[in-house]
Design a protein around this motif. Sequence first.
Motif, PDB file in Angstrom:
ATOM      1  N   ASP A  88     -75.934 -57.424  53.281  1.00  0.00           N
ATOM      2  CA  ASP A  88     -77.326 -57.602  53.686  1.00  0.00           C
ATOM      3  C   ASP A  88     -78.183 -57.459  52.431  1.00  0.00           C
ATOM      4  O   ASP A  88     -77.694 -57.109  51.358  1.00  0.00           O
ATOM      5  CB  ASP A  88     -77.738 -56.614  54.775  1.00  0.00           C
ATOM      6  N   LEU A  89     -79.485 -57.769  52.573  1.00  0.00           N
ATOM      7  CA  LEU A  89     -80.358 -57.827  51.401  1.00  0.00           C
ATOM      8  C   LEU A  89     -80.458 -56.469  50.708  1.00  0.00           C
ATOM      9  O   LEU A  89     -80.364 -56.373  49.487  1.00  0.00           O
ATOM     10  CB  LEU A  89     -81.752 -58.321  51.812  1.00  0.00           C
ATOM     11  N   ALA A  90     -80.625 -55.392  51.490  1.00  0.00           N
ATOM     12  CA  ALA A  90     -80.845 -54.073  50.887  1.00  0.00           C
ATOM     13  C   ALA A  90     -79.615 -53.608  50.111  1.00  0.00           C
ATOM     14  O   ALA A  90     -79.703 -53.192  48.950  1.00  0.00           O
ATOM     15  CB  ALA A  90     -81.199 -53.058  51.973  1.00  0.00           C
ATOM     16  N   THR A  91     -78.417 -53.708  50.754  1.00  0.00           N
ATOM     17  CA  THR A  91     -77.212 -53.259  50.063  1.00  0.00           C
ATOM     18  C   THR A  91     -76.874 -54.171  48.902  1.00  0.00           C
ATOM     19  O   THR A  91     -76.297 -53.736  47.905  1.00  0.00           O
ATOM     20  CB  THR A  91     -76.029 -53.195  51.047  1.00  0.00           C
ATOM     21  N   GLY A  92     -77.200 -55.469  49.016  1.00  0.00           N
ATOM     22  CA  GLY A  92     -76.952 -56.393  47.921  1.00  0.00           C
ATOM     23  C   GLY A  92     -77.728 -56.011  46.679  1.00  0.00           C
ATOM     24  O   GLY A  92     -77.210 -56.029  45.561  1.00  0.00           O
ATOM     25  N   ILE A  93     -79.002 -55.604  46.857  1.00  0.00           N
ATOM     26  CA  ILE A  93     -79.830 -55.183  45.713  1.00  0.00           C
ATOM     27  C   ILE A  93     -79.334 -53.848  45.165  1.00  0.00           C
ATOM     28  O   ILE A  93     -79.379 -53.593  43.961  1.00  0.00           O
ATOM     29  CB  ILE A  93     -81.308 -55.091  46.148  1.00  0.00           C
ATOM     30  N   ASP A  94     -78.814 -52.975  46.043  1.00  0.00           N
ATOM     31  CA  ASP A  94     -78.344 -51.662  45.599  1.00  0.00           C
ATOM     32  C   ASP A  94     -77.144 -51.743  44.660  1.00  0.00           C
ATOM     33  O   ASP A  94     -76.839 -50.784  43.944  1.00  0.00           O
ATOM     34  CB  ASP A  94     -77.980 -50.801  46.812  1.00  0.00           C
ATOM     35  N   PHE A  95     -76.408 -52.880  44.672  1.00  0.00           N
ATOM     36  CA  PHE A  95     -75.294 -53.037  43.745  1.00  0.00           C
ATOM     37  C   PHE A  95     -75.791 -53.115  42.295  1.00  0.00           C
ATOM     38  O   PHE A  95     -75.043 -52.827  41.368  1.00  0.00           O
ATOM     39  CB  PHE A  95     -74.494 -54.305  44.069  1.00  0.00           C
ATOM     40  N   TYR A  96     -77.035 -53.566  42.075  1.00  0.00           N
ATOM     41  CA  TYR A  96     -77.568 -53.690  40.717  1.00  0.00           C
ATOM     42  C   TYR A  96     -77.823 -52.292  40.139  1.00  0.00           C
ATOM     43  O   TYR A  96     -78.267 -51.369  40.849  1.00  0.00           O
ATOM     44  CB  TYR A  96     -78.858 -54.502  40.721  1.00  0.00           C
ATOM     45  N   LYS A  97     -77.528 -52.152  38.870  1.00  0.00           N
ATOM     46  CA  LYS A  97     -77.673 -50.865  38.203  1.00  0.00           C
ATOM     47  C   LYS A  97     -79.108 -50.390  38.287  1.00  0.00           C
ATOM     48  O   LYS A  97     -80.049 -51.150  38.022  1.00  0.00           O
ATOM     49  CB  LYS A  97     -77.232 -50.989  36.737  1.00  0.00           C
ATOM     50  N   GLU A  98     -79.288 -49.142  38.669  1.00  0.00           N
ATOM     51  CA  GLU A  98     -80.627 -48.583  38.853  1.00  0.00           C
ATOM     52  C   GLU A  98     -81.390 -48.636  37.534  1.00  0.00           C
ATOM     53  O   GLU A  98     -80.845 -48.390  36.464  1.00  0.00           O
ATOM     54  CB  GLU A  98     -80.527 -47.144  39.361  1.00  0.00           C
ATOM     55  N   GLY A  99     -82.645 -48.999  37.628  1.00  0.00           N
ATOM     56  CA  GLY A  99     -83.472 -49.111  36.443  1.00  0.00           C
ATOM     57  C   GLY A  99     -83.865 -50.559  36.194  1.00  0.00           C
ATOM     58  O   GLY A  99     -84.304 -51.275  37.121  1.00  0.00           O
TER      59      GLY A  99
END
Length: 910
Positions: A456-467
């Motif tokens: 889903d969109l939220a978990t997909g973005i969470d894969f990107y390194k924070e920052g």
Amino acid sequence: MSTSPTPANEKERLKALDDYDILDTLSEHEFDRLTELASIICEAPISLVSLLDERRQWFKSAVGLQVKETPRDLAFCRYTITDAQFLEVGDATQDIRFKHNALVTGDPDIRFYAGYPLIDPNGYALGTLCVIDRVPRILTDRQKRALQLLAEEVIALIVERRKKQDLKNVEKLFRSSNDLVFVGSTDGFFKRVNPAFTKVLGWSEAHLLHTPVFELIHPDDIAATEHELKNLSLGHDTINFLQRLKTINGDFKTIEWTATPETLTGNIFGIGRDVSSIVIKDKMLAESEEKLRIFFENSQGLMCTHDLNGEFLSLNTAGAAILGYTPEELLKMGLYDIVPQERHAFLDAYLKQITATGQAKGQMLTRHKNGSLKVWLYNNTLQTSPREGTYVIGNAIDITERYRLEKDLERTKEILEQTNQVARVGGWELDIQQQKVYWTSVTKEIHGVSAGYEPDLATGIDFYKEGDSRNRISAAIEKAIADGTPWDEELQIINAQGKQLWVRALGNAEFTNSVCNRLYGTFQDINDYKAAELALKKSVETQEALNLELMKQVALVKEQDKTIEKIQEFKFLADSIPQIIWTSNPDGTMDYYNKHWFDYTGMSMDDTLFYGWEPVIHKDDAADDYKKWQQSLATGNPYKSEVRFRRAADGVYKWHLSQATPMRAANGTILKWFGSCYDIDEYKRALDLENRISQYEDFNRIVAHNLRGPSGSIRMILNMIAEAADEHEKEELLQMLNQSSETLNETLNELMRVLEVRNSKNIAYDTCNLNDMVKVTGTMLKGQMISKNAVITTNLQITSMQFPKMYLESIFYNMVSNSLKYSKPDVAPVIHITSQLANGRMSLTFADNGLGIDLKKHGKDMFKLNSVFHAGHDSKGIGLFMTKTQIETFGGKITVESEPNVGTKFTIVF
């Protein structure tokens, strides 16, 4: 006089094209699907089904082009139909046939063309299926094959369309025929009658369909009619049967009937003629029989009957022709004779099935008389009649070409999926309304999740390194949804296993009614590329150190005595160096290679002496390298060449710097050549990165330089407004301020376009109007011109030219701003701009009456960076350097003539 090529059979070809009755018809989705498919397969923005008559090429279907026709003399396709074979033009601007064509020099800016002729069954080239691009290129072999198959499908549609039109004509014939045509049944009722019944008998159609036929038959003919109906019910045809029918006036018309039954449905098909007059009888009977014969003989597909052993009982001529036989030949054969031996088991199963169930349908493979295979789609029925017993009625359609095309498309899809696997490129899609995310299998692999994972969109973005990475992807998605801006980012993710990876994410937006409804794009694993980039500097330094050591050792060997012992020492040294070392005789024949050559290339010494470098050198480098080596042998000058060698271990080509120096005797004659080839692959990549950085630095200078003028004009006009006392004067100055602001905004937009062009590595040429260039430059520098009472005059013999617009505006701005900046304090500047054609080249001059330059003193530094020739003028020495760089980048040359206190003239030749 027209020099357009014309086919030898042009008259017959035009007649064939006219017979298909397709010119100037409406668009049809069957053709549009094929042109769209051609565009997709060949990755071309324009795809056409083009038909050529005597004066034009007309487009039956078009993708990426709005016009419906163009003059024939402009058509690339006229060459394709003349040669009746595939034509491909990689770059139209380099082809003498097309370089001056209006479709190349103007819209739609054709560069690439590929087309297959549309050849009908009689051998006439009606037109082409072609693809067009605005950039030079060539098709792959698979794309060419796909284009050929689609062309064959187009001509099949044209032929089928003609046949369908013929069927419509048959219906028209039914409605307009003077003959009585009916469909009836053995119960004595008509099911359908044509208008001729009313014309001949006077009865309405409704009356005839609801009245038993025996009420209309003359009493003396009823017995004979009953006999004929009985024969028809048994499956026998009725020919030349005379029958008298009552008219609405009460009298009788003698009708001669020809009727045939359809045992499967119980229908009777009949044609009757009013033969009250013998002359009319003979004429109408002959026409009726001919129509029935043509209808049967030209029926599409294969229609036949066969017994339960597969032996043919009857078949149509068209079906026999598709198989390559005559009906007489096939009546002596059976299904087992035309079905390949290895398919007989399937044929056995078919006969068992239709015997047991009475029906069978599916695909069947047969062999043509010439040995080729045909694929059929059949739908057969078991039939039993008292006269003929039990037999099978067969009806089959030839789907060979469609079957092959489907297989090719399946293979193409498979190859594309395999390519994505190898390249580690996946796809993704986001349904905005449903908030549903879809990942391809490769995308899931890169994220380290299972094949059944549902993102889903939220978990997909969470894969990107924070920052930074997560912030950039979130901002890109928001901007794409808001205004459709696409993105191309190199970011870091942390996959499901906790591994940190570099990825390249590309995205695009799709809008409906100004609302974003879908995002889609690709996702690529570039972790190895990034790792290599980090190791690049160290690799280059190592290679340079090894090269330096190599050159020291080679120089040492050249100075030593050329004894056998010293040569062995050289060989030992060469074998210990992890680079390629070789020697050559004065005539260029190689006589030694060190161990690294054999380890790298996988070749033996015998192979090397016999084949030379040909098996390992890249084909694109071979010719240039050979030329440089021959020049060195001829002149004695050192040899130096950058080439790519194929590494035996993995087949990868890597860049090497190949160079050699001659060892000479005391009298200067060459005794031997000592050469080396060392790996500079990482260094080449570093240079490419450095060049890209240099381009962006150049762009930054253009930004700073081009914005200085408009911003300076705005500042000057603001000062003038502050000093103005008259309201009318202030209003005029405000209008000028608004115009300068708009010019600044336009300049920013153009700079953004240049940046986009640089990012795409494709600097496009524009059609630039020189009068507009003068006006825009005057607007940008309006404040300075008003303050100095400056005047721009022109003599533009050439009013337009092809050049990147942003760069030409920068050149005009630099030339005029220099004349204003270095004008005489007490003399109004006069700037004269001319353009003309001289010796086949475009010449552009800028002349002024300013301070001038002492060329004897400053000529050698004229265009150098940071060179300033007049103090106190806020000069940074960038403008002329940038102008010269821009002009030379695009093949031009700039020169200057100047005299102190007289003026300066710059001449630019393109």
